[in-house]
Scaffold this motif. Sequence first.
Motif, short mmCIF file in Angstrom:
data_model
loop_
_atom_site.label_atom_id
_atom_site.label_comp_id
_atom_site.label_asym_id
_atom_site.label_seq_id
_atom_site.Cartn_x
_atom_site.Cartn_y
_atom_site.Cartn_z
N GLU A 6 0.83 -1.20 0.00
CA GLU A 6 0.00 0.00 0.00
C GLU A 6 0.87 1.26 0.00
O GLU A 6 0.53 2.24 -0.65
CB GLU A 6 -0.95 -0.01 1.20
CG GLU A 6 -2.08 -0.99 1.02
CD GLU A 6 -3.02 -1.08 2.22
OE1 GLU A 6 -2.72 -0.46 3.27
OE2 GLU A 6 -4.03 -1.79 2.09
N THR A 7 1.99 1.23 0.69
CA THR A 7 2.91 2.36 0.71
C THR A 7 3.48 2.60 -0.69
O THR A 7 3.52 3.73 -1.18
CB THR A 7 4.05 2.12 1.72
OG1 THR A 7 3.48 1.92 3.01
CG2 THR A 7 5.01 3.29 1.75
N VAL A 8 3.90 1.53 -1.36
CA VAL A 8 4.45 1.65 -2.72
C VAL A 8 3.38 2.17 -3.67
O VAL A 8 3.63 3.05 -4.49
CB VAL A 8 4.99 0.28 -3.20
CG1 VAL A 8 5.32 0.31 -4.68
CG2 VAL A 8 6.23 -0.09 -2.39
N LEU A 9 2.18 1.64 -3.57
CA LEU A 9 1.09 2.08 -4.45
C LEU A 9 0.77 3.55 -4.23
O LEU A 9 0.57 4.29 -5.20
CB LEU A 9 -0.16 1.21 -4.22
CG LEU A 9 -0.04 -0.25 -4.63
CD1 LEU A 9 -1.26 -1.04 -4.15
CD2 LEU A 9 0.15 -0.40 -6.12
N VAL A 16 -5.56 2.61 -5.44
CA VAL A 16 -6.07 1.25 -5.38
C VAL A 16 -5.53 0.61 -4.10
O VAL A 16 -4.43 0.93 -3.66
CB VAL A 16 -5.64 0.46 -6.64
CG1 VAL A 16 -4.15 0.34 -6.74
CG2 VAL A 16 -6.31 -0.88 -6.74
N THR A 17 -6.35 -0.25 -3.49
CA THR A 17 -5.88 -0.95 -2.30
C THR A 17 -4.93 -2.07 -2.70
O THR A 17 -4.89 -2.46 -3.87
CB THR A 17 -7.05 -1.56 -1.50
OG1 THR A 17 -7.62 -2.61 -2.28
CG2 THR A 17 -8.10 -0.51 -1.15
N ALA A 18 -4.21 -2.59 -1.74
CA ALA A 18 -3.28 -3.69 -2.02
C ALA A 18 -4.05 -4.89 -2.57
O ALA A 18 -3.61 -5.54 -3.52
CB ALA A 18 -2.50 -4.07 -0.77
N ASP A 19 -5.21 -5.20 -1.98
CA ASP A 19 -5.99 -6.34 -2.45
C ASP A 19 -6.48 -6.12 -3.89
O ASP A 19 -6.46 -7.04 -4.71
CB ASP A 19 -7.19 -6.60 -1.53
CG ASP A 19 -6.75 -7.18 -0.18
OD1 ASP A 19 -5.64 -7.74 -0.10
OD2 ASP A 19 -7.54 -7.07 0.78
N GLU A 20 -6.93 -4.90 -4.18
CA GLU A 20 -7.39 -4.61 -5.55
C GLU A 20 -6.23 -4.73 -6.54
O GLU A 20 -6.40 -5.25 -7.64
CB GLU A 20 -7.99 -3.20 -5.62
CG GLU A 20 -9.31 -3.07 -4.89
CD GLU A 20 -9.75 -1.62 -4.72
OE1 GLU A 20 -10.97 -1.40 -4.61
OE2 GLU A 20 -8.89 -0.71 -4.70
N PHE A 21 -5.06 -4.24 -6.14
CA PHE A 21 -3.90 -4.33 -7.02
C PHE A 21 -3.51 -5.78 -7.27
O PHE A 21 -3.23 -6.18 -8.40
CB PHE A 21 -2.72 -3.55 -6.45
CG PHE A 21 -1.53 -3.51 -7.36
CD1 PHE A 21 -1.51 -2.68 -8.45
CD2 PHE A 21 -0.43 -4.33 -7.13
CE1 PHE A 21 -0.42 -2.65 -9.31
CE2 PHE A 21 0.66 -4.31 -7.97
CZ PHE A 21 0.67 -3.46 -9.07
#
Length: 194
Positions: A6-9, A16-21
């Motif tokens: 999430e930090t990188v995104l 986008v959330t980590a799960d969505e990504f």
Amino acid sequence: MTLALETVLAKAGLRVTADEFLTLVEDVAKRLAPAHPEPATYFTPEQQVALTDVGLDLGGLREDDFEPRARELAARAVLLDSALTVSDAARVLDVDTSRIRHRLAAGRLAGWKDRGSWRLPAWQFTENGVLPGLETVLAAMPDDQPALVLAGFMTTPQPDLLLGDAPGTPRAWLLAGGDPRRVAALAAMLGTPA
């Protein structure tokens, strides 16, 4: 891992959330052709001999090799996530959605169909509208180049497009008021042997 992702995104500006990504990555991975661990299987025995005679290694990936599909997969996921819908593009340009579809059909905007809906790569838009000189560049780009290649070209520094003392990306060159014909000349070469 979720917090780090999430930090990188967030740093990359992806909303986008980590799960969505990760769902996007999984979807893109399914659409890519399966990996071929044995490249020699693509060639006839005669071709294999000729290729190995000139020094090519047809032995496949080793455990310590970087998986090239991973880089492509990540690039495709980011391209898809950052792309605009027709409605998004219409809002950015303050026009009706039919005008966006007309520009796509005329080659005045770049886009691709994803499950029946148009997606427009974000690199071609600015805060004030369309990237200056975009139509000139798009007219020169070969029709057979996929969206990922065009995005890579437009966002990769080119030695022929100096901004100050450093190579600039075609996008940055155009934003700085550079001649779109210089970018178009480079774009016309996409997909041709060097």
